[in-house]
Design an enzyme around this catalytic site. Structure first.
Site, short mmCIF file in Angstrom:
data_model
loop_
_atom_site.label_atom_id
_atom_site.label_comp_id
_atom_site.label_asym_id
_atom_site.label_seq_id
_atom_site.Cartn_x
_atom_site.Cartn_y
_atom_site.Cartn_z
CE LYS A 177 -3.38 2.97 0.77
NZ LYS A 177 -4.39 3.36 -0.19
CE LYS A 245 -2.86 7.88 7.26
NZ LYS A 245 -3.38 6.64 6.74
P1 NAD Z 1 -12.02 9.23 7.98
O1 NAD Z 1 -11.24 10.17 8.81
O2 NAD Z 1 -13.15 9.71 7.13
O3 NAD Z 1 -12.63 8.05 8.93
C1 NAD Z 1 -11.99 7.56 10.07
C2 NAD Z 1 -13.06 7.28 11.13
O4 NAD Z 1 -12.44 6.71 12.29
C3 NAD Z 1 -13.77 8.56 11.62
O5 NAD Z 1 -15.18 8.39 11.51
C4 NAD Z 1 -13.34 8.70 13.07
O6 NAD Z 1 -14.32 9.28 13.92
C5 NAD Z 1 -13.09 7.25 13.44
N1 NAD Z 1 -12.19 7.08 14.60
C6 NAD Z 1 -11.04 7.74 14.89
N2 NAD Z 1 -10.50 7.25 16.02
C7 NAD Z 1 -11.34 6.27 16.45
C8 NAD Z 1 -11.31 5.38 17.56
N3 NAD Z 1 -10.32 5.41 18.47
N4 NAD Z 1 -12.32 4.48 17.70
C9 NAD Z 1 -13.33 4.44 16.78
N5 NAD Z 1 -13.41 5.25 15.70
C10 NAD Z 1 -12.42 6.15 15.55
O7 NAD Z 1 -10.96 8.43 7.11
P2 NAD Z 1 -11.20 7.57 5.77
O8 NAD Z 1 -11.06 8.44 4.59
O9 NAD Z 1 -12.43 6.74 5.95
O10 NAD Z 1 -9.88 6.65 5.81
C11 NAD Z 1 -9.73 5.59 6.73
C12 NAD Z 1 -8.40 4.88 6.45
O11 NAD Z 1 -8.41 4.37 5.11
C13 NAD Z 1 -7.17 5.78 6.55
O12 NAD Z 1 -6.09 5.06 7.08
C14 NAD Z 1 -6.90 6.17 5.11
O13 NAD Z 1 -5.53 6.49 4.90
C15 NAD Z 1 -7.32 4.91 4.38
N6 NAD Z 1 -7.80 5.11 2.99
C16 NAD Z 1 -8.65 6.13 2.68
C17 NAD Z 1 -9.08 6.30 1.35
C18 NAD Z 1 -10.01 7.43 0.92
O14 NAD Z 1 -10.19 7.63 -0.28
N7 NAD Z 1 -10.62 8.16 1.83
C19 NAD Z 1 -8.63 5.41 0.38
C20 NAD Z 1 -7.80 4.36 0.72
C21 NAD Z 1 -7.39 4.22 2.04
#
Ligand code: NAD
Length: 300
Positions: A177, A245
């Site tokens: 990744k 990040k």
């Molecule tokens: P986001 O910030 O929208 O969602 C993360 C969620 O986790 C939030 O709702 C937050 O409230 C929750 N959270 C934080 N700490 C917490 C805890 N201790 N307990 C429970 N919930 C908690 O992020 P996202 O865009 O959904 O991305 C999530 C992961 O996937 C990241 O690592 C990101 O790098 C990866 N990712 C994102 C994308 C994208 O297009 N958005 C694509 C591929 C990978």
């Protein structure tokens, strides 16, 4: 534990931009989902989609065959897995966890060791394909961990993704990744520069994009994010903060392995500039605004 023939129960922790779409696909496929997030409104959305609300990590894992975490970064995953009230103390009945966030491969390996010692399977299964891929159930899922755990998780992954690959031992999924993110960020920089140059030269940027897509400059970034960049739309998708990040994780991995990554260093600086200009919560494509400012073409 779910009877053979029945769909497994999934505990899902982290219901953000990606998690909420992945939950929808699990529900559509007939899985029961126990949904938890620190933000109550995110749980409400999942409940409106058909999930059951969980008030804690332990409640999400209670009675689940499989737990998925989809959280921002390494510290949140470590807290949910190893912290007080976390999954080490309250494992799912199926004793299988997959972290699908993008986090440090070294941290994954440490968690894997601790969980393994307690007879709990742990897969790293980060994804690529963005929120559109999460919604369509066409994510590319890159998996590290034991083959037997991968085989058990495969039917769940198949509901969320279309390219699902077991890449090796614990940490291998995250390592691939990070290579993926390196390519994504450098490509986005290339697209940003081309659009800035084309705009300064007074070109019709939509026509330029169409012709580039037809040749060897074609890319996912130009195809999916190009229209927003041309239109000046920086709205959220994969956030600038999250890419920053990921680039930090790439550099940590590369430095540990003594691999110089000059292109990554350069694009990381552009992300630092984007965050300094207050773009952190905007979508990844907001990198174009750094170029707008550098070329004095600000549109906001
Ligand atoms: P986001 O910030 O929208 O969602 C993360 C969620 O986790 C939030 O709702 C937050 O409230 C929750 N959270 C934080 N700490 C917490 C805890 N201790 N307990 C429970 N919930 C908690 O992020 P996202 O865009 O959904 O991305 C999530 C992961 O996937 C990241 O690592 C990101 O790098 C990866 N990712 C994102 C994308 C994208 O297009 N958005 C694509 C591929 C990978």
């Amino acid at each position: 534990m779910t009877e053979p023939g029945n769909k497994g129960v999934v505990g899902f922790i982290g219901l953000g931009l990606m998690g909420r779409e992945m939950v929808r696909n699990l529900l559509k496929a007939g899985h029961a989902v126990r949904a938890y997030d620190v933000v109550a409104a995110a749980i409400d959305t999942a409940v409106a989609d058909g999930a059951t609300a969980a008030a804690s990590v332990a409640e999400a894992a209670d009675g689940a065959d499989f737990v998925i975490t989809m959280l921002p970064d390494t510290p949140q995953v470590e807290e949910v897995v190893l912290g007080p009230g976390g999954l080490l103390e309250h494992p799912p009945v199926g004793r299988l966890i997959a972290d699908m966030s993008t986090i440090s491969p070294q941290a994954v390996q440490r968690m894997h060791e601790v969980l393994r010692a307690r007879g709990i399977g742990f897969l790293d299964a980060p994804v690529s394909g963005g929120t559109a891929g999460a919604k369509a159930g066409t994510l590319s899922i890159m998996v590290g961990g034991e083959a037997a755990d991968f085989a058990r998780a495969q039917p769940y992954f198949a509901v969320m993704g279309s390219t699902i690959t077991h890449l090796g031992d614990s940490g291998a999924g995250q390592t691939v990744k990070l290579c993926n993110q390196l390519v994504v960020a450098l490509n986005l920089q290339a697209v940003s520069e081309a659009i800035a140059l084309g705009r300064a030269a007074g070109l019709d940027l939509d026509r330029m994009r169409t012709v580039l897509l037809g040749g060897s400059a074609s890319s996912w970034m130009l195809n999916r994010l190009g229209p927003a960049m041309i239109a000046g739309d920086a709205s959220a998708g994969f956030r600038i903060d999250l890419m920053f990040k990921d680039l930090r994780l790439v550099q940590e991995l590369a430095q540990g392995l003594s691999v110089p990554l000059p292109g990554t260093a350069l694009v990381t600086t552009q992300y630092v500039a984007a965050r300094a200009h207050g773009e952190g919560a905007n979508g990844n494509q907001a990198l174009f605004r750094v170029y707008d400012r550098m070329t004095n073409q600000r549109r906001d």
